[in-house]
Design an enzyme around this catalytic site. Structure first.
Site, mmCIF file in Angstrom:
data_model
loop_
_atom_site.group_PDB
_atom_site.id
_atom_site.type_symbol
_atom_site.label_atom_id
_atom_site.label_comp_id
_atom_site.label_asym_id
_atom_site.label_seq_id
_atom_site.Cartn_x
_atom_site.Cartn_y
_atom_site.Cartn_z
ATOM 1 N N GLY A 195 -2.232 22.447 -18.245
ATOM 2 C CA GLY A 195 -2.761 21.403 -19.122
ATOM 3 C C GLY A 195 -1.895 20.161 -19.038
ATOM 4 N N GLY A 196 -1.870 19.427 -20.136
ATOM 5 C CA GLY A 196 -1.136 18.167 -20.165
ATOM 6 C C GLY A 196 0.350 18.317 -19.912
ATOM 7 N N GLY A 227 -3.463 -4.527 10.125
ATOM 8 C CA GLY A 227 -2.949 -4.488 8.752
ATOM 9 C C GLY A 227 -1.748 -3.574 8.633
ATOM 10 N N ALA A 228 -1.750 -2.529 9.453
ATOM 11 C CA ALA A 228 -0.640 -1.574 9.387
ATOM 12 C C ALA A 228 0.667 -2.218 9.832
ATOM 13 C CB ALA A 228 -0.959 -0.356 10.230
#
Ligand code: HXC
Length: 524
Positions: free
Chosen positions: A178-179, A414-415
């Site tokens: 859970g959290g 872009g790389a």
């Protein structure tokens, strides 16, 4: 008649204190300690003993207990409230820690438990020392209801307030469901132990089965191997409990205690001007052939010691810590042995987070480049390569630490920018003679530039070959870019370490300023 209370003498008081402390140190009692050991797990105190230099651990809030009374909690109070907290020395440096004690109310988190963790964070921030959290817990203490959830809020807030101020390391040494998984997730590094007793997931197998009809085991859903290879949640896999502590200590040895300090210098005995043996043989100039960039990294760093982060996830991007002439560096490198070194979503996320960590903690960045570009395809586009790929650009542009780039082979599109170039803020950019820097690779470029000519040609294949040869002559070398002043120097591969060491020495006192702002808005 009123009874008079006579205070016992000091020796009796001390005796009583010792008995109470012994009780506190027993956590949930002998039976539960045995159950913990039967699962192959150590207790909270045993773990802390391994972490801290002998006899240096100072516990705080030893006697704190829950304030809750519901569901009989008032009758089953345990000293410490399921977590051991304090500070000590790790290899001579002050470190704070909390270790959840599964033997005591399942290591569950209630109000007091949370306030103990918050106390450790408060002190760690005041003095500027790292926090190590050892997580082993049943999660929010059900009996404390919303107060327990509030407690998690306290811990998450502490994690976030400490982020970028002191390093935070989590050891996943038990369950987290859970959290409860989000405190580890908010820290800088997660080290997770392999084995059935260790797992983390937001929703467990039972609910997964009910909601989705999916059958999955605890380990296949949230074990160390899954998180280290598939989700990227975990940064290091530990073979066992002792290994998780060894990894923590090694990691700490690369990190400053806080964001105002330099990372620890270590005299490694490896000369700054050492030539890199056989490095030419590691990198094929034929760009179609993949190679393992780690071989270049091992030869670059002091004594070949490289602590790779997230080694088993997004392997097309290699990140980790090493030293050059004793100074800690963060290395960001493309690895063509995986996905041809194209930068995909995971690779970008991995690099961006690492770059931001290094920048927050004054660790210079070295880029080693060999990438054909960002990864194409519907899968990547649909999942948001635009959004994720932007993270690397953002992280490098934002970073003010010394930044040195070495283009080893391909650096396209872009790389090329994402791996840190001059206009994005790289301080120095070097290239090997094997470097190829262009907007796109030869094949793709020719097909776009000469589309009509190819369509009209009687022998298109020959034409393509011819045009590719021309394109390569122009761009398949570093000199065109160097002539434009975009490369500071073309260097011999064997001199890479020497060049980096000199650059870092010169950049030691680098200062770079940014406009004041509340915070930037990195694409998430
Ligand atoms: C209170 C708990 C508890 C809990 C375990 N215990 N979890 N007590 N609240 N959440 C107690 C058990 O009653 C038991 O007490 C002791 O801890 C050890 O637990 P066992 O079940 O005997 O251990 P084991 O068989 O190893 O199983 C471990 C476990 C299981 C898988 C973690 O205990 C479990 O499923 N617990 C519930 C987990 C859960 O649903 N937590 C809430 C998640 S949501 P005794 O006295 O017998 O020793 C959450 C929200 C966080 O955490 C929100 C943040 C935003």
């Amino acid at each position: 008649m009123t009874a008079t209370f006579e205070k016992p003498d000091m020796s009796k008081l001390v005796e009583e204190l010792r008995a109470l402390k012994a009780k506190a140190y027993m956590g949930g009692g002998e039976e539960r300690v045995q159950a913990q050991h039967a699962k192959g797990k150590l207790t909270a105190r045993e773990r802390l003993n391994l972490l801290f230099d002998e006899g240096t651990f100072n516990e705080v809030m030893t006697f704190a207990t829950t304030k809750a009374t519901e569901f009989g909690l008032d009758k089953s109070k345990v000293y410490g409230d399921g977590v051991v907290t304090g500070w000590g020395q790790v290899e001579g440096r002050t470190v704070f820690a909390f270790a959840q004690d599964f033997t005591s109310i399942g290591g569950t988190l209630g109000e007091t438990h949370a306030s103990k963790i918050a106390k450790v964070y408060e002190l760690a921030l005041k003095v500027g020392a790292p926090v190590v959290g050892i997580n082993d817990s049943g999660g929010a203490r059900i009996q404390e209801g919303a107060v327990a959830l509030e407690g998690y809020g306290t811990v998450f807030k502490a994690n976030v307030m400490a982020s970028g101020v002191v390093p935070q390391i989590t050891i996943m040494a038990g369950p987290a469901a859970g959290g409860a998984v989000y405190s580890p997730a908010l820290t800088d590094f997660i080290i997770m132990i392999k084995g059935d007793a260790y797992y983390m997931f937001v929703t467990g197998p039972e609910i997964t089965k009910v909601v989705l009809g999916e059958d999955v085991s605890f380990q296949d859903l949230g074990g160390a191997v899954i998180h280290a290879t598939k989700s990227g949640v975990v940064h290091f896999i530990a073979e066992n409990e002792q290994d998780s502590i060894n990894i923590t200590k090694r990691l700490l040895s690369y990190l400053p205690s806080n964001n105002m300090e330099e990372p620890p210098f270590m005299d490694t005995g490896d000369p700054a001007d050492r030539e890199m043996k056989d490095v030419e043989s590691v990198v094929p100039t034929d760009t179609v052939k993949p190679f393992d960039m780690r071989e270049v990294i091992y030869r670059t760093v002091d004594n070949g010691e490289f602590m790779e982060v997230q080694k088993h996830w997004a392997q097309n991007m290699v990140v980790g810590f090493g030293r050059v002439a004793g100074n800690v560096v963060g290395i960001v490198a493309n690895n063509s042995a995986h996905l041809g070194a194209a930068i995909d979503i995971d690779a970008s996320d991995k690099a961006a987070r690492f770059i931001r960590f290094c920048d927050a903690f004054n660790i210079p960045l070295i880029s080693l480049v060999d990438t054909p570009g960002y990864m194409p395809g519907t899968d990547q586009e649909y999942k948001g390569i635009i959004r994720h790929g932007a993270k690397m650009l953002y992280a490098f542009a934002e970073a003010t630490v010394p930044k040195v780039t070495v283009v080893v082979r391909r650096s396209y599109g872009g790389a090329h920018i994402a791996m840190s170039i001059k206009s994005l803020g790289a301080d120095l950019i070097y290239a090997w003679p094997s470097a190829e820097i262009a907007v796109t690779g030869p094949e793709g470029a020719v097909r776009i530039l000469y589309r009509r000519e190819i369509q009209n040609s009687k022998s298109p294949d020959d034409l393509i070959k011819e045009r590719i040869a021309e394109y390569k002559k122009l761009f398949a070398n570093p000199y065109w870019a160097a002539e434009k002043g975009l490369i500071d120097d073309v260097i011999e591969p064997k001199d890479t370490r020497k060049v980096i060491a000199s650059a870092l020495k010169m950049l030691k006192n680098k200062r770079e300023f940014r406009y004041p702002k509340k915070h930037g808005n990195i694409p998430l």
